[in-house]
Design an enzyme around this catalytic site. Structure first.
Site, short mmCIF file in Angstrom:
data_model
loop_
_atom_site.label_atom_id
_atom_site.label_comp_id
_atom_site.label_asym_id
_atom_site.label_seq_id
_atom_site.Cartn_x
_atom_site.Cartn_y
_atom_site.Cartn_z
N HIS A 80 0.50 -1.33 0.21
CA HIS A 80 -0.15 0.18 -0.23
C HIS A 80 0.57 1.16 0.21
O HIS A 80 2.18 0.64 0.10
CB HIS A 80 -1.07 0.19 1.42
N GLU A 82 0.95 4.11 1.38
CA GLU A 82 1.74 4.25 2.81
C GLU A 82 2.88 3.70 3.41
O GLU A 82 3.59 4.57 4.36
CB GLU A 82 0.37 4.30 4.14
N CYS A 106 -5.48 1.18 5.80
CA CYS A 106 -6.63 0.03 6.34
C CYS A 106 -5.21 -0.61 7.84
O CYS A 106 -4.66 0.10 8.20
CB CYS A 106 -5.50 -1.62 5.54
N CYS A 109 -1.86 -1.38 7.36
CA CYS A 109 -0.71 0.45 7.28
C CYS A 109 -0.88 1.15 8.94
O CYS A 109 0.33 1.99 8.79
CB CYS A 109 -1.55 0.85 6.06
#
Length: 162
Positions: A80, A82, A106, A109
């Protein structure tokens, strides 16, 4: 001596714009997410977007969201935005920084954000609000004292020509 411009963009517009622009680097055909980590004095420290880890070919790994075989879906492989922004940073500690991201983080993360010492999240979309991952993320972030708020859209349109 002339007056300064009054129609310049705000810091939030600037950094969210950079996050969204970073997301456009993603090769994911369904979801493009970008992130930008900023210091307390508004300096960009790192950026990231969702994609496969270095060395994992965009041609060999799957981009599918659905199917019977979990190994043929993207979710086990994609990093992801992040986490990419956190891992891309080479300058030391991210303690006390702010993360701008185009989609609310999420739960996985959120763990990395907390561990990295990021203290504020500014997000654009929260399309997974109420899902178990989203609820867990918010619960952990609140418990760890990480502030988060949704970006307030100004309605301003900016067109870039490349």
């Amino acid at each position: 001596m002339g007056e300064k411009r009054e129609d310049y963009i705000t810091w939030d517009e600037y950094f969210m714009g950079i996050s969204k622009l970073s997301g456009l680097r993603s090769k994911d055909p369904h979801t493009q997410v970008g992130a930008c980590i900023v210091s307390q004095d508004n300096k960009i420290l790192s950026m990231g977007y969702n994609g496969f880890p270095l060395g994992c070919s965009d041609e060999l790994f799957p981009w599918a969201r659905e199917g019977n075989d979990e190994l043929e879906k993207k979710y086990l492989y994609v990093t992801h935005s992040e986490l990419n922004a956190i891992l891309n940073y080479r300058g030391g500690s991210l303690e006390g920084t702010k993360l701008y991201v185009s989609l609310f983080p999420c739960n996985e993360c959120a763990k990395a954000i907390i561990q990295a010492g990021i203290k504020t999240i500014v997000y654009d979309s929260d399309k997974y609000d109420g899902t178990p991952s989203n609820t867990a993320s918010k619960k952990m972030l609140e418990s760890a004292g990480v502030k988060f708020y949704q970006y307030k859209k100004s309605g301003r349109k900016i067109v870039l020509e490349f």
